[in-house]
Design a protein around this motif. Structure first.
Motif: not given
Length: 672
Positions: A132-137, A390-404
């Protein structure tokens, strides 16, 4: 296709077959796993009576043993013959044979009966894990504590199967079912013991055994009669020899009949709607070890008489896909893509698993990390969000964004539904934190009374103070990751504290005003029990606190009051006795000193002509004598009183001991 997180994947293929076999191309190292997990489901048409899985290595007739001759290599000259006693040169080591070039796959054939079949074939094969790979804005908070963020989860799938995956229905499972490597394609010959005949030589003289004479044993009962359905000869049925002969004849007919086809069946991919249609009457192929023995590329029918039905076996599920869907019942998460995807061979593809809004914000976290030296003085900037999926988020990298803008990266640990993730992605040097810790022993609670002995509970208290200095121009909401002391409890933690017992830490919130300083005091307590004397101050504090507690046992409280009245009298007598004993010791020392002074005066010889000196000496003698008399009188009074007090102390001690022995208190009151 279902891919798991433990290096295996479940594959399902469906199609219509009207020939004698279905051929599969399988990598050589995966044939054992293929044979161990292959499941064949009959969806319609003629039933599959038998199945065999010979591993056939396809070779050209002209290739011999599979070696290729190297045209560029020169022929080795023959070894020279020895002449006139000259030795031959050492022989040259033979060159290793060259292996036949190929795609590293072999053909595994499923033999059918040559009639029409609608089959679904499922099997498990080794597959790279999906990652998995995640993005959080981060979004702007509408009010305090109502931050929002957009979360995206992507799955990265790698195809190393040797074929292109075109139009496959893909599912990714955040779980790892039990799976192991099987080597069913490797022949196994177990070792057998070696028996040799070396004659009958006696190695040692055997020891004899003597038994006393007993009565002769009763004759054994006659053997039971043979069941009628086993012999089938008493009423004109067939004998065992006849059954065996008929089975051999049936086997010969099968070898010469329709089971010898070598044509390759055709496999047509069907839609999921076709596979979910009601199945026609059929039976699961015997591929689980309970089927019929195979002969060559075809399997013979069961060796049973025609009038005897074959044995009934448990029915298997019609839908093979249900085998992979079982993981959902175990609490794992499964992502079923709603559309078909193409994943070329030797490539990786990212697929979007979810995209939704979650509660989230960017704050600070003080969490000293040995890998980041400055983290012992400065907090991290972190993204904090709640998994409301509704599910489990597996271990993985996440990239964080804020204000573009890109803020940083972090790692998400396995996150179950409803859990909160706190992911560090940068270090904030505008905040400074110092730490100080102290310890102390406090409180006294009545734990139990057993056999007249008192046991109390005390708390060992740890105070950890975090001093946070904010040098920025805005208020700083900071979470302090406090390492919990083993076996302790948090005492009056601040509101919003998260005590994570599983990780051995607590997240304590604290807001520091801009350009200001704040002190956070985290208090932990560990309770311990010890025995105390009923006359000690700790025992008095614990018993009085128990009697004043509304939750205390009323019967125990009534008995304790009586015992404590006796203790009060005993304590008063002891205090008076101790005081009188101290005074007695002082008077005895003073009397001894006065006696020595009087003896010294007796040795003084005054000049008869010195009247003043004689008068002073007489005055001192009189003073010492008066003081010695008063001390002696007081010592007599003290001795009498001490005798009375000793009797009273003994009496009250026995009374208190008997009262405490009659009281039974098994456990302390819960800590408020």
């Amino acid at each position: 296709m279902v891919i798991y997180r433990n290096g295996v994947g479940y594959y399902e293929r469906a199609g219509h077959v009207d020939e004698a076999e279905v051929a599969f191309k399988v990598r050589t190292e995966r044939i054992g796993d293929f044979l161990a997990t292959l499941a064949v489901m009959e969806q319609g048409g003629s039933s599959v009576r038998s199945a065999s899985f010979p591993v056939e290595l396809d070779k050209d007739k002209d290739e011999g043993d599979g070696e290729e001759e190297d045209e560029d290599s020169e022929a080795e000259p023959p070894a020279p013959e020895p002449r006139y006693g000259m030795p031959m040169p050492p022989p040259q080591p033979p060159k290793p044979p060259k292996k036949k070039k190929g795609d590293g796959r072999e053909t595994v054939r499923l033999t059918l009966d040559g009639e029409e079949h609608d089959l679904v074939v499922g099997y498990v094969a080794e597959t790279p894990v999906w990652r998995p790979s995640y993005r959080l804005v981060i979004g702007k908070a509408e009010s305090a504590g109502t931050g929002k963020a957009d979360l995206q989860a992507w799955g990265i799938v790698q195809n190393q199967s040797g074929e292109d995956w075109k139009g496959v229905r893909l599912s990714l499972v955040a779980g790892a079912p039990l799976a192991f490597q099987a080597t069913l394609d490797k022949p196994v010959v177990p070792p057998r013991p070696v028996v040799t005949d070396q004659g009958e030589v006696i190695a040692s003289v055997p020891v004899g055994e003597t038994s006393l004479p007993t009565m002769a044993p009763a004759a054994p009962p006659p053997p039971p009669a043979m069941p009628m359905d086993a012999s089938r000869t008493e009423e004109g049925g067939e004998s065992l020899d006849g059954l065996l002969a008929e089975a051999e004849a049936t086997k010969d007919e099968a070898a010469d009949g329709d089971f010898s086809g070598e044509g390759r069946g055709r496999e047509a991919t069907r839609s999921s709607a076709t596979r979910s249609a009601p199945a026609k009457k059929g039976r699961v192929a015997a591929n689980y070890g309970g089927g019929y023995p195979a002969t060559g590329a075809a399997a013979a029918p069961a060796p049973y008489p025609r009038e005897m039905p074959p044995p009934v076996t448990p029915s298997n599920p019609r839908n093979v896909n249900a085998l992979a869907a079982v993981a959902m019942e175990g609490g794992t998460t499964r992502y079923d893509l709603p559309f078909a995807v193409d994943i070329p061979n030797k490539s990786a593809t990212m697929v979007l698993l979810l995209a939704q809004s979650v509660p989230g914000e960017a704050i600070f976290l003080f969490s000293p990390d040995g890998g980041v030296r400055d983290s012992f003085s400065h907090p991290f900037r972190v993204a904090r969000f709640t998994n409301n999926t509704k599910g489990i988020l597996e271990k993985g990298p996440i990239a964080v964004f804020d204000g573009g803008a890109f803020l940083g990266q972090g790692m998400v640990d396995p996150l179950p539904p409803g859990a909160v993730a706190t992911v560090p992605f940068a270090l904030e040097r505008g905040l400074a934190v110092t730490t100080d810790r102290t310890e102390d022993e406090l409180s006294a609670r009545l734990a139990k009374i057993e056999a007249g002995q008192l046991y109390i509970e005390r708390d060992w208290v740890y105070h950890t103070k975090y001093t946070i200095k904010n040098g920025t121009d805005s208020d700083a909401k900071t979470l302090v990751k406090h390492a919990r002391m083993p076996g302790t409890r948090l005492e009056n933690p601040p509101k919003g504290t998260e005590d994570n017992v599983g990780t051995g830490s607590a997240l304590v919130p604290q807001t520091t005003p801009k350009r200001g300083t704040n002190v956070l005091d985290v208090e932990e307590r560990r309770s311990f029990t010890r025995q105390v004397d009923a006359l000690s101050q700790l025992a008095d504090d614990a018993v009085k606190a128990y009697m004043n507690d509304a939750r205390a046992d009323k019967v125990v409280v009534a008995e304790l009051k009586k015992a404590w009245d006796a203790r009060g009298k005993l304590r008063t007598a002891l205090d008076e006795r101790n005081k009188l004993q101290s005074e007695q010791n002082t008077l005895e020392r003073e009397s001894e000193q006065l006696r020595r002074n009087l003896k010294a005066i007796e040795k003084i010889k005054d000049d008869p002509r010195d009247t003043v000196s004689r008068q002073n000496t007489e005055k001192m003698r009189q003073d010492f004598t008066d003081r010695l008399g008063k001390a002696s009188t007081r010592l007599g009074e003290i001795t009498k009183r001490l005798t009375i007090l000793e009797i009273e102390v003994n009496e009250q001690s026995v009374r208190l001991r008997d009262m405490l022995a009659s009281i039974k208190l098994e456990k302390a009151l819960p800590t408020p």
